[in-house]
Scaffold this active site. Structure first.
Site, PDB file in Angstrom:
ATOM      1  N   SER A 290       3.186  -2.481  10.416  1.00  0.00           N
ATOM      2  CA  SER A 290       4.595  -2.735  10.506  1.00  0.00           C
ATOM      3  C   SER A 290       5.264  -3.892  10.232  1.00  0.00           C
ATOM      4  O   SER A 290       6.087  -4.372  10.939  1.00  0.00           O
ATOM      5  CB  SER A 290       4.561  -2.299  12.220  1.00  0.00           C
ATOM      6  OG  SER A 290       4.335  -1.159  12.422  1.00  0.00           O
TER       7      SER A 290
ATOM      8  N   GLU B 114      -5.799  -4.868  10.059  1.00  0.00           N
ATOM      9  CA  GLU B 114      -4.746  -3.972  10.244  1.00  0.00           C
ATOM     10  C   GLU B 114      -4.947  -3.343  11.822  1.00  0.00           C
ATOM     11  O   GLU B 114      -5.828  -2.418  11.760  1.00  0.00           O
ATOM     12  CB  GLU B 114      -4.572  -3.131   9.135  1.00  0.00           C
ATOM     13  CG  GLU B 114      -4.263  -3.546   8.101  1.00  0.00           C
ATOM     14  CD  GLU B 114      -3.746  -2.536   7.328  1.00  0.00           C
ATOM     15  OE1 GLU B 114      -2.617  -2.898   6.673  1.00  0.00           O
ATOM     16  OE2 GLU B 114      -4.206  -1.604   6.773  1.00  0.00           O
TER      17      GLU B 114
ATOM     18  N   HIS C  38      -9.598   1.408   4.401  1.00  0.00           N
ATOM     19  CA  HIS C  38      -8.284   1.367   5.437  1.00  0.00           C
ATOM     20  C   HIS C  38      -8.634   2.398   6.182  1.00  0.00           C
ATOM     21  O   HIS C  38      -9.441   3.296   6.155  1.00  0.00           O
ATOM     22  CB  HIS C  38      -7.581   2.126   4.148  1.00  0.00           C
ATOM     23  CG  HIS C  38      -5.961   2.040   4.766  1.00  0.00           C
ATOM     24  ND1 HIS C  38      -5.581   2.957   5.602  1.00  0.00           N
ATOM     25  CD2 HIS C  38      -4.850   0.939   4.804  1.00  0.00           C
ATOM     26  CE1 HIS C  38      -4.184   2.624   6.223  1.00  0.00           C
ATOM     27  NE2 HIS C  38      -3.795   1.569   5.541  1.00  0.00           N
TER      28      HIS C  38
ATOM     29  N   LYS D 186       0.065   4.069  -0.273  1.00  0.00           N
ATOM     30  CA  LYS D 186      -0.393   5.541   0.150  1.00  0.00           C
ATOM     31  C   LYS D 186      -0.338   6.707  -0.759  1.00  0.00           C
ATOM     32  O   LYS D 186      -0.297   6.658  -1.923  1.00  0.00           O
ATOM     33  CB  LYS D 186      -0.261   5.695   1.687  1.00  0.00           C
ATOM     34  CG  LYS D 186      -0.013   4.538   2.519  1.00  0.00           C
ATOM     35  CD  LYS D 186       0.059   4.819   4.133  1.00  0.00           C
ATOM     36  CE  LYS D 186      -0.123   3.541   4.804  1.00  0.00           C
ATOM     37  NZ  LYS D 186       0.004   3.798   6.252  1.00  0.00           N
TER      38      LYS D 186
ATOM     39  N   GLY E  32       2.257   2.069  10.743  1.00  0.00           N
ATOM     40  CA  GLY E  32       3.374   2.851  10.791  1.00  0.00           C
ATOM     41  C   GLY E  32       4.057   2.928  12.232  1.00  0.00           C
ATOM     42  O   GLY E  32       4.841   4.032  12.235  1.00  0.00           O
TER      43      GLY E  32
ATOM     44  N   GLU F  98      -7.261   4.554   7.395  1.00  0.00           N
ATOM     45  CA  GLU F  98      -6.873   6.162   7.220  1.00  0.00           C
ATOM     46  C   GLU F  98      -8.002   6.607   6.461  1.00  0.00           C
ATOM     47  O   GLU F  98      -8.504   7.967   6.485  1.00  0.00           O
ATOM     48  CB  GLU F  98      -5.546   6.419   6.476  1.00  0.00           C
ATOM     49  CG  GLU F  98      -4.329   6.196   7.369  1.00  0.00           C
ATOM     50  CD  GLU F  98      -3.201   5.673   6.572  1.00  0.00           C
ATOM     51  OE1 GLU F  98      -3.064   5.787   5.320  1.00  0.00           O
ATOM     52  OE2 GLU F  98      -2.074   5.085   7.255  1.00  0.00           O
TER      53      GLU F  98
ATOM     54  N   ASN G 238       0.895  -1.143  -0.132  1.00  0.00           N
ATOM     55  CA  ASN G 238       0.068  -0.005  -0.002  1.00  0.00           C
ATOM     56  C   ASN G 238       0.991   1.295   0.123  1.00  0.00           C
ATOM     57  O   ASN G 238       1.632   1.589   0.995  1.00  0.00           O
ATOM     58  CB  ASN G 238      -0.996   0.072   1.321  1.00  0.00           C
ATOM     59  CG  ASN G 238      -1.752   1.201   1.449  1.00  0.00           C
ATOM     60  OD1 ASN G 238      -1.709   2.059   0.564  1.00  0.00           O
ATOM     61  ND2 ASN G 238      -2.350   1.406   2.393  1.00  0.00           N
TER      62      ASN G 238
HETATM   63  C1  PEP Z   1      -0.886   0.005   5.825  1.00  0.00           C
HETATM   64  O1  PEP Z   1      -1.322   1.363   6.221  1.00  0.00           O
HETATM   65  O2  PEP Z   1      -1.801  -0.257   5.451  1.00  0.00           O
HETATM   66  C2  PEP Z   1       0.018  -0.472   6.555  1.00  0.00           C
HETATM   67  C3  PEP Z   1       0.368  -1.644   6.309  1.00  0.00           C
HETATM   68  O3  PEP Z   1       1.411   0.446   7.130  1.00  0.00           O
HETATM   69  P1  PEP Z   1       2.516   0.073   7.853  1.00  0.00           P
HETATM   70  O4  PEP Z   1       3.076  -1.223   7.237  1.00  0.00           O
HETATM   71  O5  PEP Z   1       3.460   1.291   7.385  1.00  0.00           O
HETATM   72  O6  PEP Z   1       2.340  -0.057   9.123  1.00  0.00           O
END
Ligand code: PEP
Length: 234
Positions: free
Chosen positions: A196, A154, A85, A9, A160, A87, A7
């Protein structure tokens, strides 16, 4: 076979995408690799990597300034689309209701939705993780889905953040999701873990029961890291 989805973003240029596709094309893997990129980077005809979008309009067409329909995503080369997602849920007030409409639209457009669910730290601390993810799965999917969908678990507090839940926490959350999907007649739906993920933890994560792959944010922007994740997920 695991599903490794990136992803991006709101990051990346055409040149970055060329570099990433070039790096992935050298990898020998049985895994299904998906890159979900900003609308402006969607493209067709890419081998080894399936291209996906990060959002879809709940509407088919019309006066919805700034939105992009499922048919448009398909025409631009997308095969997958991330829906709901955290966000989008956080910054754009997307409810399970809206997510469900978007999932429906994705399926009608011939796109495979990657539907994200996950608890906040507040919900985790209140011991509500399982209730939250169960109702997110139930309410974010149309009742009569028979097509391909993918779920991504998630935990919002780990996105993040450089921290992940424990192996047991991931296993428990994925079991709740697998049981909920089974109750809905959706046995076998892949459930990805996201938040992460990095080259060092991916091997342990994909070995957990009911983990069908990973959704990767930050590390999917770095060719070396993403390639190592693809190679390490067995
Ligand atoms: C995400 O936002 O879909 C995600 C997996 O982010 P990160 O791997 O940076 O935690």
């Amino acid at each position: 076979m695991k599903i490794i989805a990136g992803n991006w973003k709101m990051n990346g240029t055409r040149a970055d995408l060329d570099t990433m596709i070039g790096a992935i094309s050298k990898v020998k893997t049985e895994n299904r690799v998906i890159l979900c990129v900003p609308f402006t980077l969607l493209r067709a005809g890419v081998e080894n990597v399936a291209i996906g979008a990060q959002d879809i309009s709940a509407h088919a067409k019309g006066a919805y300034t700034g939105e992009v329909s499922g048919a448009m995503l398909r025409e631009a080369g997308a095969k997958y689309v991330i829906v709901g997602h955290s966000e989008r849920r956080m910054y754009h007030d997307e409810t399970n209701d809206i997510v469900r409409q978007k999932v429906q639209m994705a399926l009608e457009s011939g796109l495979t939705p990657i539907v994200c669910v996950g608890e906040t730290m507040e919900e985790k601390r209140a011991g509500k993780t399982f209730d939250v993810i169960e109702s997110m799965v139930r309410e974010s999917l149309p009742t009569d889905v028979h097509d391909d969908i993918i779920i991504a678990y998630e935990p919002r507090w780990a996105i993040g953040a450089g921290i992940t839940p424990t192996t047991q926490e991931i296993a428990d959350a994925h079991k709740v999701i697998a049981d909920t999907l089974s109750y809905m007649g959706l046995d076998g739906t892949p459930i990805l873990y996201g938040a992460s993920v990095n080259p060092l933890n991916v091997g342990d994560i994909v070995a957990i029961r009911n983990v069908g792959g990973v959704l990767v944010g930050g590390a999917s922007l770095k060719p070396q890291e993403f390639v190592t994740i693809i190679e390490s997920a067995k």
